[in-house]
Design a protein around this motif. Structure first.
Motif, PDB file in Angstrom:
ATOM      1  N   UNK A   1       0.823  -1.211   0.000  1.00 26.16           N
ATOM      2  CA  UNK A   1       0.000   0.000   0.000  1.00 26.16           C
ATOM      3  C   UNK A   1       0.863   1.270   0.000  1.00 26.16           C
ATOM      4  N   UNK A   2       2.072   1.178   0.403  1.00 26.21           N
ATOM      5  CA  UNK A   2       2.941   2.358   0.435  1.00 26.21           C
ATOM      6  C   UNK A   2       4.335   1.984   0.927  1.00 26.21           C
ATOM      7  N   UNK A   3       5.136   3.038   1.125  1.00 29.22           N
ATOM      8  CA  UNK A   3       6.515   2.798   1.565  1.00 29.22           C
ATOM      9  C   UNK A   3       6.902   3.829   2.631  1.00 29.22           C
ATOM     10  N   UNK A   4       7.722   3.333   3.588  1.00 25.88           N
ATOM     11  CA  UNK A   4       8.301   4.184   4.648  1.00 25.88           C
ATOM     12  C   UNK A   4       9.811   4.204   4.426  1.00 25.88           C
ATOM     13  N   UNK A   5      10.357   5.402   4.277  1.00 25.96           N
ATOM     14  CA  UNK A   5      11.773   5.545   3.916  1.00 25.96           C
ATOM     15  C   UNK A   5      12.435   6.558   4.858  1.00 25.96           C
ATOM     16  N   UNK A   6      13.621   6.197   5.364  1.00 17.67           N
ATOM     17  CA  UNK A   6      14.401   7.081   6.248  1.00 17.67           C
ATOM     18  C   UNK A   6      15.785   7.263   5.631  1.00 17.67           C
ATOM     19  N   UNK A   7      16.212   8.527   5.432  1.00 18.53           N
ATOM     20  CA  UNK A   7      17.498   8.833   4.822  1.00 18.53           C
ATOM     21  C   UNK A   7      18.572   9.135   5.854  1.00 18.53           C
ATOM     22  N   UNK A   8      19.765   8.630   5.601  1.00 19.60           N
ATOM     23  CA  UNK A   8      20.916   8.878   6.475  1.00 19.60           C
ATOM     24  C   UNK A   8      21.975   9.606   5.661  1.00 19.60           C
ATOM     25  N   UNK A   9      22.348  10.791   6.118  1.00 19.40           N
ATOM     26  CA  UNK A   9      23.348  11.603   5.418  1.00 19.40           C
ATOM     27  C   UNK A   9      24.699  10.885   5.456  1.00 19.40           C
ATOM     28  N   UNK A  10      25.404  10.880   4.314  1.00 19.13           N
ATOM     29  CA  UNK A  10      26.723  10.230   4.270  1.00 19.13           C
ATOM     30  C   UNK A  10      27.704  10.886   5.226  1.00 19.13           C
ATOM     31  N   UNK A  11      27.554  12.200   5.452  1.00 20.12           N
ATOM     32  CA  UNK A  11      28.444  12.881   6.396  1.00 20.12           C
ATOM     33  C   UNK A  11      28.281  12.333   7.817  1.00 20.12           C
ATOM     34  N   UNK A  12      27.062  11.927   8.163  1.00 20.32           N
ATOM     35  CA  UNK A  12      26.830  11.344   9.480  1.00 20.32           C
ATOM     36  C   UNK A  12      27.584  10.035   9.633  1.00 20.32           C
ATOM     37  N   UNK A  13      27.488   9.174   8.604  1.00 19.33           N
ATOM     38  CA  UNK A  13      28.201   7.897   8.659  1.00 19.33           C
ATOM     39  C   UNK A  13      29.708   8.093   8.658  1.00 19.33           C
ATOM     40  N   UNK A  14      30.185   9.000   7.812  1.00 19.54           N
ATOM     41  CA  UNK A  14      31.634   9.243   7.749  1.00 19.54           C
ATOM     42  C   UNK A  14      32.140   9.827   9.065  1.00 19.54           C
ATOM     43  N   UNK A  15      31.342  10.722   9.669  1.00 22.15           N
ATOM     44  CA  UNK A  15      31.735  11.311  10.953  1.00 22.15           C
ATOM     45  C   UNK A  15      31.821  10.291  12.065  1.00 22.15           C
ATOM     46  N   UNK A  16      30.977   9.205  11.969  1.00 23.50           N
ATOM     47  CA  UNK A  16      31.077   8.156  12.969  1.00 23.50           C
ATOM     48  C   UNK A  16      32.337   7.317  12.778  1.00 23.50           C
ATOM     49  N   UNK A  17      32.929   7.384  11.596  1.00 24.25           N
ATOM     50  CA  UNK A  17      34.114   6.569  11.302  1.00 24.25           C
ATOM     51  C   UNK A  17      35.425   7.286  11.613  1.00 24.25           C
ATOM     52  N   UNK A  18      35.512   8.552  11.286  1.00 22.95           N
ATOM     53  CA  UNK A  18      36.789   9.246  11.437  1.00 22.95           C
ATOM     54  C   UNK A  18      36.572  10.608  12.064  1.00 22.95           C
ATOM     55  N   UNK A  19      37.572  11.097  12.810  1.00 23.19           N
ATOM     56  CA  UNK A  19      37.476  12.458  13.360  1.00 23.19           C
ATOM     57  C   UNK A  19      37.605  13.497  12.260  1.00 23.19           C
ATOM     58  N   UNK A  20      37.225  14.731  12.611  1.00 21.05           N
ATOM     59  CA  UNK A  20      37.192  15.794  11.594  1.00 21.05           C
ATOM     60  C   UNK A  20      38.579  16.093  11.036  1.00 21.05           C
ATOM     61  N   UNK A  21      39.635  15.994  11.893  1.00 22.54           N
ATOM     62  CA  UNK A  21      40.973  16.369  11.426  1.00 22.54           C
ATOM     63  C   UNK A  21      41.631  15.289  10.578  1.00 22.54           C
ATOM     64  N   UNK A  22      40.983  14.121  10.456  1.00 24.04           N
ATOM     65  CA  UNK A  22      41.552  13.019   9.684  1.00 24.04           C
ATOM     66  C   UNK A  22      40.980  13.055   8.271  1.00 24.04           C
ATOM     67  N   UNK A  23      41.800  13.458   7.312  1.00 21.10           N
ATOM     68  CA  UNK A  23      41.348  13.548   5.914  1.00 21.10           C
ATOM     69  C   UNK A  23      41.909  12.430   5.048  1.00 21.10           C
ATOM     70  N   UNK A  24      42.749  11.589   5.603  1.00 21.47           N
ATOM     71  CA  UNK A  24      43.413  10.583   4.779  1.00 21.47           C
ATOM     72  C   UNK A  24      42.811   9.191   4.926  1.00 21.47           C
ATOM     73  N   UNK A  25      41.986   8.980   5.935  1.00 19.23           N
ATOM     74  CA  UNK A  25      41.336   7.674   6.060  1.00 19.23           C
ATOM     75  C   UNK A  25      40.095   7.636   5.160  1.00 19.23           C
TER      76      UNK A  25
END
Length: 592
Positions: free
Chosen positions: A204-228
């Motif tokens: 009958x329909x769809x439920x969709x939730x979007x996750x910003x890529x910046x959120x996922x990347x921020x969970x992986x590396x600190x802001x000062x790390x640009x090489x990982x």
């Protein structure tokens, strides 16, 4: 040229060759240590980076699992918990399509409120989208006010492309859904069914939730790390890549850590550039190089210093041998340490030292004794003429009723008789004090202040002996140089104490003292071989008399005293000067 340089700098010098050889060997050893240490440090840093990368990759995997679990709870909330409460899924049934404008406004208001609650409950979510198939209605709410759905995006086509399975949620990447967001967005999608008729062909329909890529990347590396870099794939399909391009950089020069979420077919890959390790190691490398160079230079310096110490001693021996050729009685070569060279010097000095000791004991002592006798002869006059003259003057004073003058002349006669008697070089201290008082009595005749001579002794003064007429020059020195007469109560104090191998006589006065530096200089002059002018000549003569009688360990020395406390010196005599006192001198004293 090289041969000439080698011949001039190293050819004739054994120790220089030894220093150069050891220095080169140490340099090679330190280079090897540096290489091993560098590789060891690199391995340690690489292991640390690998462990950190694995931890960050695992943390992102766990975050994704938590996000999916929270999304699934939100999807379940669309359906009723019991039959008395209608679920939100009913808004997606065909019969709930709004027929009027008012119903449409109420529906929008309700959906917006529900979506706001969902965004509050899911801080990781960028947006919530709900889609109804019956009329193609889309309900959108974003955390970013500026995020707007692209008008031309085919939502229905996106949903139709999803597989018809019961494995929910679907995880997709849909580029272009927002016309003002260019970065990738990952979506969790769950179909909505009629609760009474759940079938894959009855969505009958769809439920969709979007996750910003910046959120996922921020969970992986600190802001000062640009090489990982982090890459999220699902069944070989790339959902997220934090790199500047989508080509991937796996291979040499990068560390990798992979973590899986098998129930959703997700693979999280973390990568870190090893140039960060090299950059960090470069700083350590410079410190290591500086440290090793410093240690190497210190080792070379120490070796050079030790060998230089040996060569200096050998050079000193060579020069001493040359002096010995010209004069066999030069000063013995100074020895230091207890090594082979010191033993060699010590043995070589034995003959020189014995000769020097012989000269000090015999020749100098005879010369000083002859000099003293010469001075005594110069000062002597006919004793009988002197005694007769003094006695005539004393009788004249008695006739003229001058008893004080008569007493002084009598005292002077006794003093001269005592001085000119040469039967003994050593006398009891009591006798020396008695005749010194006669001297003071004559010296202070007619003066307003009299100088007191006091004695303190832990032994009988008749048992302690000292060189004859050795106290008078010290008393005269105190009066002339210490300005003793200016003291309020001028006192000369003689203290006698005994220890195991010496008899110490301290002569102190309360006159004008001298500074500490002057005391040291006077001590040096007393111990020096040469005579020093007319100043303090009496002290020097007494010191040399004592050394000629008893040997070099004995004599006078200045006692350290504060200038305001006056002046004091110590006379060191052998202990047997006490032991051989007593009876013999006591009998002589009685006769005197």
């Amino acid at each position: 040229m090289i041969a000439r340089w080698y011949r001039n700098l190293l050819g004739r010098f054994v120790f220089r060759k030894l220093t150069a050889g050891i220095g080169i060997l140490l340099l090679l050893v330190f280079v090897l240590i540096g290489l091993v240490t560098y590789n060891r440090f690199y391995a340690l840093l690489e292991n640390r980076e690998q462990e950190l990368l694995e931890a960050r990759t695992g943390n992102l995997r766990d975050e994704l699992a938590n996000m999916i679990a929270q999304f699934k709870r939100e999807a379940v909330s669309f359906y009723p918990l019991n039959s008395s409460t209608p679920g939100m899924y009913t808004y997606f049934l065909p019969e709930r399509v709004p027929a009027t404008e008012r119903d449409l406004i109420e529906e929008r208001k309700y959906m917006t409120g529900q979506q706001s609650y969902m965004l509050e409950r899911n801080p990781f979510a960028m947006s919530v989208v709900m889609y109804r198939k019956a009329d193609g209605g889309a309900f959108h709410k974003s955390r970013y006010p500026s995020a707007k759905l692209a008008p031309g995006f085919d939502l229905e086509g996106l949903f139709d492309s999803l597989p018809r399975t019961y494995t929910y949620p679907f995880i997709v990447r849909a580029d272009g859904l927002y016309h003002n967001i260019r970065r990738p967005v990952v979506y969790f999608i769950n179909p909505l069914f009629d609760f009474s008729d759940i079938r894959n062909d009855n969505v009958q329909g769809y439920f969709m939730m979007g996750v910003d890529s910046n959120t996922l990347i921020g969970r992986f590396r600190p802001e000062q790390d640009d090489d990982s870099r982090v890459v999220v794939r699902q069944n070989g399909r790339t959902l997220l890549d934090s790199g500047p391009d989508e080509t991937g950089r796996e291979g040499s020069g990068f560390l990798q850590a992979v973590s899986f979420l098998p129930e959703y077919g997700l693979e999280v890959t973390g990568m870190a550039d090893t140039k960060n390790i090299q950059a960090e190691l470069a700083q350590i490398s410079w410190l290591l190089v500086a440290l090793l160079l410093g240690i190497w230079a210190s080792c070379v310096f120490m070796i050079r210093y030790i060998l230089g110490f040996v060569t200096r001693r050998l050079r000193s021996m060579t020069q001493h041998f040359k002096r010995m050729e010209a004069n066999p009685f030069v000063e013995p070569l100074e020895t230091s340490g207890d090594d082979e060279i010191s033993d060699l010097i010590h043995r070589f000095n034995r003959m020189t030292r014995e000769l020097q000791d012989y000269i000090n004991r015999v020749y100098i002592a005879d010369a000083q004794r002859s000099h003293a006798e010469y001075l005594a002869l110069k000062m002597q006059i006919n004793p009988h003429f002197l005694y007769n003259t003094l006695e005539s003057l004393r009788m004249q004073a008695v006739v003229n009723r001058q008893p004080d003058m008569a007493d002084k002349l009598f005292t002077l006669g006794r003093l001269y008789r005592w001085l000119l008697k040469s039967d003994c070089e050593e006398i009891p201290v009591e006798e020396e004090l008695r005749y010194t008082r006669y001297y003071l009595d004559l010296l202070m005749m007619g003066k307003p202040k009299q100088i007191e001579l006091e004695a303190e002794s832990e032994a009988d003064l008749y048992d302690c002996t000292m060189p004859k007429f050795s106290l008078q020059p010290i008393v005269e020195n105190a009066i002339l140089h210490g300005e003793l007469e200016k003291a309020e109560r001028p006192v000369i104090l003689v203290r006698i104490r005994l220890d195991e191998d010496a008899q110490w006589i301290e002569i102190a006065n309360n006159g004008k003292g001298i500074a500490r530096e002057d005391q040291l200089k006077l001590n040096e002059k007393l111990q020096a071989k040469q005579l020093f002018g007319q100043e303090h000549l009496g002290l020097k003569n007494v010191h040399e008399r004592i050394r000629s009688l008893y040997g070099e360990p004995f004599g006078l020395r200045i006692k350290p005293t504060r200038p305001e406390d006056g002046f004091a010196l110590l006379m060191k005599l052998p202990r047997d000067a006490y032991d051989k006192g007593g009876g013999e001198y006591a009998e002589n004293a009685d006769r005197r």
